[in-house]
Design a protein around this motif. Structure first.
Motif, PDB file in Angstrom:
ATOM      1  N   ASN A   1       0.926   8.855   2.381  1.00 23.91           N
ATOM      2  CA  ASN A   1       1.593   9.500   3.402  1.00 23.91           C
ATOM      3  C   ASN A   1       2.123   8.338   4.384  1.00 23.91           C
ATOM      4  O   ASN A   1       1.619   8.212   5.429  1.00 23.91           O
ATOM      5  N   ASN A   2       3.416   7.959   3.779  1.00 21.76           N
ATOM      6  CA  ASN A   2       3.817   6.717   4.455  1.00 21.76           C
ATOM      7  C   ASN A   2       5.442   6.746   4.771  1.00 21.76           C
ATOM      8  O   ASN A   2       5.933   5.965   5.066  1.00 21.76           O
ATOM      9  N   GLY A   3       6.076   8.050   4.604  1.00 19.84           N
ATOM     10  CA  GLY A   3       7.311   8.269   4.977  1.00 19.84           C
ATOM     11  C   GLY A   3       8.130   7.578   4.240  1.00 19.84           C
ATOM     12  O   GLY A   3       9.464   7.283   4.140  1.00 19.84           O
ATOM     13  N   GLY A   4       7.744   7.107   2.767  1.00 17.44           N
ATOM     14  CA  GLY A   4       8.588   6.468   1.953  1.00 17.44           C
ATOM     15  C   GLY A   4       8.706   4.954   2.216  1.00 17.44           C
ATOM     16  O   GLY A   4       9.576   4.283   1.151  1.00 17.44           O
ATOM     17  N   LYS A   5       8.220   4.609   3.098  1.00 11.56           N
ATOM     18  CA  LYS A   5       8.422   2.897   3.188  1.00 11.56           C
ATOM     19  C   LYS A   5       7.465   2.288   2.641  1.00 11.56           C
ATOM     20  O   LYS A   5       7.666   1.020   2.459  1.00 11.56           O
ATOM     21  N   GLY A   6       6.474   2.790   1.961  1.00  9.11           N
ATOM     22  CA  GLY A   6       5.584   2.146   1.135  1.00  9.11           C
ATOM     23  C   GLY A   6       4.199   1.560   1.737  1.00  9.11           C
ATOM     24  O   GLY A   6       3.452   1.213   1.133  1.00  9.11           O
ATOM     25  N   TYR A   7       4.031   1.817   3.056  1.00  7.70           N
ATOM     26  CA  TYR A   7       2.895   1.276   3.758  1.00  7.70           C
ATOM     27  C   TYR A   7       2.953   2.116   4.859  1.00  7.70           C
ATOM     28  O   TYR A   7       3.819   2.638   5.546  1.00  7.70           O
ATOM     29  N   LYS A   8       1.664   2.345   5.592  1.00  2.00           N
ATOM     30  CA  LYS A   8       1.375   2.764   6.773  1.00  2.00           C
ATOM     31  C   LYS A   8       1.197   1.497   7.777  1.00  2.00           C
ATOM     32  O   LYS A   8       0.627   0.673   7.484  1.00  2.00           O
ATOM     33  N   VAL A   9       1.401   1.896   8.947  1.00  7.97           N
ATOM     34  CA  VAL A   9       1.131   0.946  10.168  1.00  7.97           C
ATOM     35  C   VAL A   9       0.107   1.266  11.021  1.00  7.97           C
ATOM     36  O   VAL A   9       0.054   2.572  11.482  1.00  7.97           O
ATOM     37  N   MET A  10      -0.714   0.499  11.148  1.00  7.93           N
ATOM     38  CA  MET A  10      -1.789   0.728  12.258  1.00  7.93           C
ATOM     39  C   MET A  10      -1.804  -0.182  13.247  1.00  7.93           C
ATOM     40  O   MET A  10      -1.822  -1.410  13.201  1.00  7.93           O
ATOM     41  N   GLU A  11      -1.495   0.177  14.447  1.00 10.26           N
ATOM     42  CA  GLU A  11      -1.432  -0.648  15.565  1.00 10.26           C
ATOM     43  C   GLU A  11      -2.618  -0.698  16.554  1.00 10.26           C
ATOM     44  O   GLU A  11      -2.917   0.570  16.856  1.00 10.26           O
ATOM     45  N   VAL A  12      -3.194  -1.964  17.047  1.00 12.23           N
ATOM     46  CA  VAL A  12      -4.391  -1.785  17.258  1.00 12.23           C
ATOM     47  C   VAL A  12      -4.207  -2.653  18.860  1.00 12.23           C
ATOM     48  O   VAL A  12      -3.718  -3.774  18.659  1.00 12.23           O
TER      49      VAL A  12
ATOM     50  N   PRO B   1      -0.452  -8.702  23.736  1.00 12.22           N
ATOM     51  CA  PRO B   1       0.315  -7.931  22.674  1.00 12.22           C
ATOM     52  C   PRO B   1      -0.522  -7.159  21.639  1.00 12.22           C
ATOM     53  O   PRO B   1      -1.550  -7.921  21.227  1.00 12.22           O
ATOM     54  N   PRO B   2      -0.156  -6.004  21.302  1.00 13.73           N
ATOM     55  CA  PRO B   2      -0.853  -5.397  20.238  1.00 13.73           C
ATOM     56  C   PRO B   2      -0.838  -6.268  18.952  1.00 13.73           C
ATOM     57  O   PRO B   2       0.192  -6.706  18.894  1.00 13.73           O
ATOM     58  N   VAL B   3      -1.584  -5.732  18.074  1.00 13.96           N
ATOM     59  CA  VAL B   3      -1.222  -6.293  16.701  1.00 13.96           C
ATOM     60  C   VAL B   3      -1.231  -5.189  15.502  1.00 13.96           C
ATOM     61  O   VAL B   3      -1.550  -3.892  15.882  1.00 13.96           O
ATOM     62  N   GLN B   4      -0.847  -5.453  14.321  1.00 12.71           N
ATOM     63  CA  GLN B   4      -0.704  -4.521  13.390  1.00 12.71           C
ATOM     64  C   GLN B   4      -1.082  -4.887  12.199  1.00 12.71           C
ATOM     65  O   GLN B   4      -1.389  -6.059  11.853  1.00 12.71           O
ATOM     66  N   LEU B   5      -1.496  -3.818  11.635  1.00 11.40           N
ATOM     67  CA  LEU B   5      -1.983  -3.883  10.064  1.00 11.40           C
ATOM     68  C   LEU B   5      -0.750  -3.072   9.323  1.00 11.40           C
ATOM     69  O   LEU B   5      -0.564  -2.162   9.616  1.00 11.40           O
ATOM     70  N   GLU B   6      -0.540  -3.578   8.108  1.00 14.02           N
ATOM     71  CA  GLU B   6       0.086  -2.576   7.280  1.00 14.02           C
ATOM     72  C   GLU B   6      -0.723  -2.201   5.944  1.00 14.02           C
ATOM     73  O   GLU B   6      -1.368  -3.079   5.293  1.00 14.02           O
ATOM     74  N   ILE B   7      -0.961  -0.990   5.623  1.00 14.44           N
ATOM     75  CA  ILE B   7      -1.766  -0.392   4.743  1.00 14.44           C
ATOM     76  C   ILE B   7      -0.773   0.202   3.659  1.00 14.44           C
ATOM     77  O   ILE B   7      -0.137   1.057   4.013  1.00 14.44           O
ATOM     78  N   ALA B   8      -1.011  -0.352   2.103  1.00 16.76           N
ATOM     79  CA  ALA B   8      -0.121   0.092   1.129  1.00 16.76           C
ATOM     80  C   ALA B   8      -1.248   0.326   0.144  1.00 16.76           C
ATOM     81  O   ALA B   8      -1.954  -0.127  -0.394  1.00 16.76           O
ATOM     82  N   PRO B   9      -0.753   1.393  -0.759  1.00 13.01           N
ATOM     83  CA  PRO B   9      -1.222   1.694  -2.122  1.00 13.01           C
ATOM     84  C   PRO B   9      -0.811   0.515  -3.319  1.00 13.01           C
ATOM     85  O   PRO B   9       0.145  -0.044  -3.260  1.00 13.01           O
ATOM     86  N   LYS B  10      -1.689   0.002  -3.809  1.00 16.86           N
ATOM     87  CA  LYS B  10      -1.888  -1.130  -4.518  1.00 16.86           C
ATOM     88  C   LYS B  10      -3.063  -1.023  -5.538  1.00 16.86           C
ATOM     89  O   LYS B  10      -4.106  -1.093  -5.096  1.00 16.86           O
ATOM     90  N   GLY B  11      -2.760  -0.641  -7.015  1.00 12.15           N
ATOM     91  CA  GLY B  11      -3.629  -0.803  -7.999  1.00 12.15           C
ATOM     92  C   GLY B  11      -4.802   0.240  -7.780  1.00 12.15           C
ATOM     93  O   GLY B  11      -5.975   0.218  -7.988  1.00 12.15           O
ATOM     94  N   GLY B  12      -4.375   1.309  -7.167  1.00  8.76           N
ATOM     95  CA  GLY B  12      -5.134   2.641  -7.015  1.00  8.76           C
ATOM     96  C   GLY B  12      -6.029   2.328  -5.686  1.00  8.76           C
ATOM     97  O   GLY B  12      -7.164   3.347  -5.473  1.00  8.76           O
ATOM     98  N   LYS B  13      -5.626   1.295  -4.996  1.00  6.71           N
ATOM     99  CA  LYS B  13      -6.499   1.258  -3.653  1.00  6.71           C
ATOM    100  C   LYS B  13      -5.619   1.358  -2.393  1.00  6.71           C
ATOM    101  O   LYS B  13      -4.332   1.150  -2.606  1.00  6.71           O
ATOM    102  N   ALA B  14      -6.133   1.614  -1.216  1.00  6.82           N
ATOM    103  CA  ALA B  14      -5.547   1.530  -0.142  1.00  6.82           C
ATOM    104  C   ALA B  14      -5.801  -0.303   0.624  1.00  6.82           C
ATOM    105  O   ALA B  14      -7.144  -0.416   1.023  1.00  6.82           O
ATOM    106  N   VAL B  15      -4.657  -0.993   0.317  1.00  5.78           N
ATOM    107  CA  VAL B  15      -4.924  -2.523   0.716  1.00  5.78           C
ATOM    108  C   VAL B  15      -4.160  -2.753   1.838  1.00  5.78           C
ATOM    109  O   VAL B  15      -3.042  -2.486   2.063  1.00  5.78           O
ATOM    110  N   CYS B  16      -4.820  -3.733   2.592  1.00  5.85           N
ATOM    111  CA  CYS B  16      -4.039  -4.116   3.741  1.00  5.85           C
ATOM    112  C   CYS B  16      -3.394  -5.408   3.387  1.00  5.85           C
ATOM    113  O   CYS B  16      -3.824  -6.426   2.863  1.00  5.85           O
ATOM    114  N   SER B  17      -1.939  -4.982   3.307  1.00  4.41           N
ATOM    115  CA  SER B  17      -1.063  -6.162   2.870  1.00  4.41           C
ATOM    116  C   SER B  17      -0.630  -7.036   4.042  1.00  4.41           C
ATOM    117  O   SER B  17       0.319  -8.205   3.728  1.00  4.41           O
TER     118      SER B  17
END
Length: 139
Positions: A30-41, A50-66
Motif C-alpha cells: 500500500n504505497n500509492g504506486g510509488k514503490g515505497y512507504k514513507v515513515m517520518e519520525v 528536523p524530522p527524519v524519514q525512512l523509506e520502506i519498499a517491497p524487496k525479495g518478499g520482504k518489507a525492506v528499509c531502503s
C-alpha cells in the motif's frame, strides 16, 4: 534524531524479522504506486531538529528499509505514508502502540485502520526507535 540515527534505524529495521516479514504483504504494497512507504519520525521536544524519514519498499518478499536519513519526501500522503512524533520521554516510555496513542504519548498521522491491523509489527518499530542509540543535545 539525526540523519545518521535514521540510517541506524533503517539498519535495525532490516535486522528485524518482525518488521521485514510481517509487513511484507499488503502493508508495504500500500504505497500509492510509488514503490515505497514513507515513515517520518520526530521528537517534539527537539524544536530545532528536523524530522527524519525512512523509506520502506517491497524487496525479495520482504518489507525492506531502503533509505533512512533527512527528509526527502516533503508532502506525505496519509492514505499510505506515516508521520509519528512524541516527546523524548514519550519515545522512551512508549509501551504498546494503542496505549501510547490513547494516552497521547504518540502522535500519529497515516492510515489508521492499516496501523491497527499491524499493531504487533508497529510495536516492534516503536521499540527500535527507543533502542537505537541516539545523542540528545543539551538544552
Amino acid at each position: 534524531m539525526s540523519p545518521a540515527w535514521a540510517q541506524d534505524l533503517c539498519t535495525a529495521w532490516n535486522n528485524s524479522p518482525t518488521l521485514t516479514e510481517k509487513l511484507a504483504g499488503s502493508w508495504v504494497k500500500n504505497n500509492g504506486g510509488k514503490g515505497y512507504k514513507v515513515m517520518e519520525v520526530s521528537d517534539s521536544d527537539m524544536k530545532t531538529t528536523p524530522p527524519v524519514q525512512l523509506e520502506i519498499a517491497p524487496k525479495g518478499g520482504k518489507a525492506v528499509c531502503s533509505y533512512g536519513g533527512a527528509i526527502k519526501v516533503s508532502k506525505l500522503n496519509y492514505n499510505y505514508d506515516y508521520k509519528m512524533w512524541a516527546t523524548t520521554h514519550g519515545w522512551h516510555h512508549m509501551g504498546s502502540p494503542l496505549t501510547a496513542m490513547m494516552f497521547g504519548r504518540l502522535n500519529f498521522k497515516g492510515p489508521k485502520m492499516e496501523a491497527m491491523e499491524n499493531m504487533g509489527p508497529f510495536a516492534a518499530f516503536l521499540k527500535l526507535v527507543k533502542d537505537v542509540p541516539a545523542t540528545v543535545p543539551a538544552s
